[in-house]
Design a protein around this motif. Structure first.
Motif, PDB file in Angstrom:
ATOM      1  N   LEU A  21      37.753  77.813  32.057  1.00 23.19           N
ATOM      2  CA  LEU A  21      37.603  78.765  31.178  1.00 23.19           C
ATOM      3  C   LEU A  21      38.620  79.117  30.207  1.00 23.19           C
ATOM      4  CD1 LEU A  21      35.925  81.163  33.747  1.00 23.19           C
ATOM      5  CD2 LEU A  21      34.861  79.930  32.063  1.00 23.19           C
ATOM      6  N   ASP A  22      38.681  79.641  29.231  1.00 24.54           N
ATOM      7  CA  ASP A  22      39.860  79.914  28.052  1.00 24.54           C
ATOM      8  C   ASP A  22      39.841  81.318  28.185  1.00 24.54           C
ATOM      9  OD1 ASP A  22      41.367  80.476  25.967  1.00 24.54           O
ATOM     10  OD2 ASP A  22      39.871  79.859  24.448  1.00 24.54           O
ATOM     11  N   LYS A  52      40.458  88.286  27.689  1.00 20.65           N
ATOM     12  CA  LYS A  52      41.727  89.211  27.468  1.00 20.65           C
ATOM     13  C   LYS A  52      41.523  90.679  28.047  1.00 20.65           C
ATOM     14  CE  LYS A  52      43.508  87.226  23.124  1.00 20.65           C
ATOM     15  NZ  LYS A  52      43.852  87.428  21.656  1.00 20.65           N
ATOM     16  N   MET A  53      40.683  91.262  27.885  1.00 18.41           N
ATOM     17  CA  MET A  53      40.396  92.775  28.418  1.00 18.41           C
ATOM     18  C   MET A  53      40.543  92.802  29.876  1.00 18.41           C
ATOM     19  SD  MET A  53      37.621  94.354  25.998  1.00 18.41           S
ATOM     20  CE  MET A  53      37.881  95.854  26.982  1.00 18.41           C
ATOM     21  N   ALA A  54      39.947  91.875  30.757  1.00 19.75           N
ATOM     22  CA  ALA A  54      39.918  91.675  32.013  1.00 19.75           C
ATOM     23  C   ALA A  54      41.477  91.238  32.618  1.00 19.75           C
ATOM     24  CB  ALA A  54      39.056  90.896  32.815  1.00 19.75           C
ATOM     25  N   GLY A  87      30.697  86.401  35.999  1.00 20.45           N
ATOM     26  CA  GLY A  87      31.960  86.970  35.612  1.00 20.45           C
ATOM     27  C   GLY A  87      32.647  87.548  37.060  1.00 20.45           C
ATOM     28  N   ARG A  88      32.069  87.622  37.889  1.00 17.47           N
ATOM     29  CA  ARG A  88      32.839  88.213  39.369  1.00 17.47           C
ATOM     30  C   ARG A  88      33.230  87.098  40.029  1.00 17.47           C
ATOM     31  NH1 ARG A  88      32.728  93.693  39.303  1.00 17.47           N
ATOM     32  NH2 ARG A  88      30.606  94.530  38.723  1.00 17.47           N
ATOM     33  N   SER A  95      34.435  88.184  32.033  1.00 11.43           N
ATOM     34  CA  SER A  95      33.258  87.879  31.098  1.00 11.43           C
ATOM     35  C   SER A  95      32.465  86.903  31.808  1.00 11.43           C
ATOM     36  CB  SER A  95      33.770  87.266  29.713  1.00 11.43           C
ATOM     37  OG  SER A  95      34.448  88.191  28.968  1.00 11.43           O
ATOM     38  N   GLY A  96      31.194  86.578  31.399  1.00 10.88           N
ATOM     39  CA  GLY A  96      30.269  85.606  32.068  1.00 10.88           C
ATOM     40  C   GLY A  96      30.675  84.188  31.837  1.00 10.88           C
TER      41      GLY A  96
END
Length: 235
Positions: free
Chosen positions: A151-152, A157-159, A190-191, A221-222
């Protein structure tokens, strides 16, 4: 009353006699050579870094292979995509006992597996260092049975910003201004499934569990249709 006067007279005579005696000669000053400063070198030696026989250390790490595979198997039963790189760093005292150990690098992404590896290192007897404590390190790579989707971090960013903010409460002296390397496996929604962290130093090991608990509660994010693996830094 006579006994009292006699007692007083005897005491007075004793005081006069004592006063008449010449004072004792002053004690000679102790020679400079006898000043007690000998313990200092021993105290300094305890904090010095000594040497370790590289071949003996390599053999000790080699004997950890069974423990490493056992830890990995337990973790893979929980996270099918478990795998990655880790570097173990140890400080060994003159009796061959581990003073501290931490994973200076790890992308395994599962704290339980990482703790299992650290416990295995602590349980071992290590070669005796010469001239002080010994430092040792070794890198390992474990391949996953099922490759995850990389994942990028830019898409999370927010998480990641939330994780950085919330985990500041975990930091202690010696870890401020340092970087913790985080690896987490995410479900398609996304969990986090599992989280692992590489601390910047041995003091950081004391706060990793706190950070992991916080990150496990954050929704990222998912990932699409596959388990994702996200690697990022906490500064």
């Amino acid at each position: 009353m006579a006994p009292s006067r006699l007692a007083f007279a005897a005491s007075a005579a004793l005081l006069v006699a004592c006063a008449a005696e010449p004072p004792p000669p002053p004690k000679a000053a102790a020679p400079v050579e006898t000043r007690a400063e000998a313990p200092r070198p021993a105290a300094q030696a305890q904090s010095e870094i000594g040497g370790l026989n590289e071949e003996a250390v390599e053999r000790s790490f080699g004997k950890m292979q069974d423990s490493i595979q056992s830890c990995f198997a337990k973790g893979a039963a929980k996270v099918s995509a478990l795998g990655g790189h880790f570097k173990m760093k140890l400080r060994i005292d003159p009796q061959g006992v581990v003073k501290w150990v931490y994973l200076g690098e790890t992308t395994l992404g599962d704290r339980d597996t990482e703790k299992c590896l650290l416990d295995a290192a602590r349980a071992k007897s290590w070669p005796l260092p010469v001239g002080g404590d010994g430092l040792a390190e070794k890198s390992f790579d474990l391949d996953p049975s099922q490759a995850p989707k990389d994942l990028d971090p830019a898409k999370h960013k927010m998480a990641i910003a939330l994780a950085a903010k919330e985990t500041t409460k975990c930091r202690k002296r010696g870890t401020w201004g340092t970087v913790f390397g985080v690896t987490t496996y995410l479900r398609v929604d996304g969990r986090p499934i599992a989280v692992g962290i590489a601390p910047p130093n041995e003091k950081g090991e004391e706060v990793v569990d706190c950070m992991v608990k916080i990150i496990q509660k954050i929704k990222f994010s998912g990932t699409g249709r596959k388990i994702g693996k996200l690697v990022f830094d906490l500064r």
